[in-house]
Write an enzyme that holds these catalytic residues in place. Structure first.
Site, PDB file in Angstrom:
ATOM      1  N   ASP A  68       0.740  -1.332   0.050  1.00  0.00           N
ATOM      2  CA  ASP A  68      -0.003  -0.035  -0.105  1.00  0.00           C
ATOM      3  C   ASP A  68       1.013   1.342  -0.075  1.00  0.00           C
ATOM      4  O   ASP A  68       2.044   1.195   0.121  1.00  0.00           O
ATOM      5  CB  ASP A  68      -0.835  -0.002   1.237  1.00  0.00           C
ATOM      6  CG  ASP A  68      -1.823  -1.121   1.381  1.00  0.00           C
ATOM      7  OD1 ASP A  68      -2.170  -1.702   0.099  1.00  0.00           O
ATOM      8  OD2 ASP A  68      -2.549  -1.292   2.436  1.00  0.00           O
ATOM      9  N   LYS A 113      -4.318   2.283  -2.542  1.00  0.00           N
ATOM     10  CA  LYS A 113      -4.831   2.096  -1.267  1.00  0.00           C
ATOM     11  C   LYS A 113      -4.817   3.570  -0.463  1.00  0.00           C
ATOM     12  O   LYS A 113      -4.013   3.804   0.684  1.00  0.00           O
ATOM     13  CB  LYS A 113      -4.558   1.212  -0.105  1.00  0.00           C
ATOM     14  CG  LYS A 113      -4.741  -0.235  -0.731  1.00  0.00           C
ATOM     15  CD  LYS A 113      -6.188  -0.515  -0.776  1.00  0.00           C
ATOM     16  CE  LYS A 113      -6.680  -1.357   0.567  1.00  0.00           C
ATOM     17  NZ  LYS A 113      -8.005  -1.997   0.780  1.00  0.00           N
ATOM     18  N   MET A 161      -8.950   7.233  10.206  1.00  0.00           N
ATOM     19  CA  MET A 161      -9.501   7.235   8.740  1.00  0.00           C
ATOM     20  C   MET A 161     -10.737   8.311   9.010  1.00  0.00           C
ATOM     21  O   MET A 161     -11.736   7.962   8.587  1.00  0.00           O
ATOM     22  CB  MET A 161      -9.904   5.880   8.312  1.00  0.00           C
ATOM     23  CG  MET A 161      -8.715   4.948   8.217  1.00  0.00           C
ATOM     24  SD  MET A 161      -9.125   3.551   7.498  1.00  0.00           S
ATOM     25  CE  MET A 161     -10.222   2.787   8.645  1.00  0.00           C
TER      26      MET A 161
END
Length: 463
Positions: free
Chosen positions: A36, A58, A166
């Protein structure tokens, strides 16, 4: 069932030094690496030269490759009897969809193993000087995703410290959910952007005004949020934020950790020479030299590679003494069975000359394996002591494109050679006014000045 295997490896939060020992080893053994972008890119330098390295994207809300395709690729590569390392930022099982990937492997009959990583949920607060738990503040912590699939409501747990991952795009929803759950508008909150990396940024405030604060500060991703009384400790315990950030452009960055947080962005690399005739002539009469003097670990590496090519080894050096410019070079020599007779405390040409100045060098012959372009300070200084010096080029430096670096987040820069100064100016122009420049020695300092860089000699590490 194939003999292939998938290793799901947590790459840690961003500081390359936080990879586990097992993860470090597996990266260097892998046939295939899927990675990623939210991981330390320096880890890819550990990969074998023949390894297949595949980016699967990602970024936040931007996936280069759909999750289903990633799952299929893991199975496909392992089915070809490959050792596959799936590198994921942080810990693969903490909001990383790692569970889905190994589920797919299990259903396909592919053998797998999970190597935990350090999650940003714990490391970013630590690097911000915010202990997630503290006996005087709270005894529990909850880790929550900052966004939910299908726009579901955020579930706010009853915990003394809550860490949201996130959640940058959802900060308004996070604040609203906290207030709705009964948290005071005066509750402390912190955002940690690029946690554990050199460009880490910490923003603190209260729930009441934090949405406006992060908008004014233009908070970017990746970032986490920490909510709770422990945020009050940030100013007192902000150990990482107080360390100067040092850009090192040459090799052996581990030698300079005493200067601060090292940001290693090599701009030159050393390569062997196609024409080794100069060294070959010296190798034919090694017995005529009194001293063999190495000014870098690379000089030692390429010298002994050529020695081996000529069918010789360390025994051919029995008639001479060996000097190394510093401890790193001396350590490199031990790999070839050589213990240096002379190693100055001051790692520089000046340090070597001070040592040789205390010896009888009149009419002594010295062989100096070095880079094609090198400073004249050492050979001229030895000649002034009465020695006969033969210089032999064994390698050269070539410029390379460095990895990205944000100079706004750099406090110091270390030039390790004249070639690094030249490469920096060519790439970035002059050193920005807020950055203090250092050089390893006087020859590098002189070269830097030729390129418009005013620099000091790097201070020696305290014993």
């Amino acid at each position: 069932m194939s003999n292939g295997k998938v290793y799901l490896v947590g790459a840690g939060p961003g500081d390359v030094g936080l990879i586990t020992v097992k993860g470090y080893r597996l990266i260097g053994q892998a046939d295939v690496i899927l990675y990623d972008h939210l991981m330390p890119m320096e880890l890819l330098q550990l990969a074998r030269a023949d390894a297949e390295v595949i980016s699967v994207g990602k970024f936040a809300s931007k996936h280069t490759m759909p999750q289903e395709r990633i799952n299929a690729l893991l199975i496909e590569k392992a089915a070809n009897n490959k050792m596959v390392v799936r590198l994921k930022g942080g810990d693969p099982f903490v909001f990383g969809r790692g569970g889905e990937e190994v589920e797919a492997c299990a259903e396909a009959g592919v053998d797998f193993e999970i190597v935990p990583g350090i999650t940003s949920a714990l490391s970013a607060p630590t690097y911000a000087g915010i202990p997630p738990t503290h006996r005087d503040f709270t005894a529990n912590i909850a880790i929550v995703t900052g966004h939910r699939r299908d726009e579901k409501e955020l579930e706010i747990p009853n915990a003394g410290t809550i860490v949201f991952l996130m959640g940058v795009a959802n900060i308004q929803k996070i604040i609203d959910s906290l207030l709705k759950a009964g948290f005071s508008a005066q509750t402390k909150i912190a955002a940690v952007e690029n946690g554990t990396r050199y460009n880490q940024r910490v923003i603190t405030g209260t729930l009441e005004h934090f949405v406006q604060t992060v908008r004014e500060e233009k908070l970017g991703t990746p970032a986490i949020f920490i909510v709770g009384k422990v945020v009050e400790l940030h100013e007192k315990l902000n150990w990482f934020g107080r360390k100067p950030r040092v850009l090192v452009l040459g090799t052996h960055p581990e030698k300079y950790t005493h200067l601060g947080t090292i940001v290693h962005r090599p701009m030159v690399k050393c390569v062997g020479l196609e024409d080794c005739s100069q060294l070959d002539r010296a190798l034919e009469r090694l017995e005529t030299f009194d001293w063999l003097i190495f000014t870098s670990a690379n000089g030692a590496k390429y010298f002994f590679e050529r020695l081996k090519c000529k069918g010789l080894d360390a025994r051919s050096l029995a008639s001479m003494k060996v000097a190394a410019i510093g401890k790193t070079t001396a350590k490199r020599l031990t790999a070839f069975g050589i213990v240096a007779d002379l190693v100055p405390e001051k790692e520089s040409s000046t340090g070597l000359l001070e040592k040789f100045g205390a010896l009888e060098m009149m009419n002594k012959k010295a062989l100096l394996p070095q880079a094609r372009v090198s400073s004249a300070e050492l050979p001229d200084g030895l000649a002034a002591l009465g020695a006969t010096v033969e210089q032999a080029a064994v390698y050269e430096t070539v410029e390379i494109e460095p990895a990205d670096v944000d100079l706004e987040h750099i406090d110091k820069i270390l030039f390790t050679s004249g070639s690094t100064a030249r490469a920096f100016v060519k790439k970035f122009g002059l050193v920005p006014a807020h950055i203090k420049a250092y050089c390893l020695g006087k020859p590098t300092q002189a070269s830097a000045k030729e390129h418009g860089i005013e620099a000091e000699i790097v201070p020696q590490q305290d014993k």
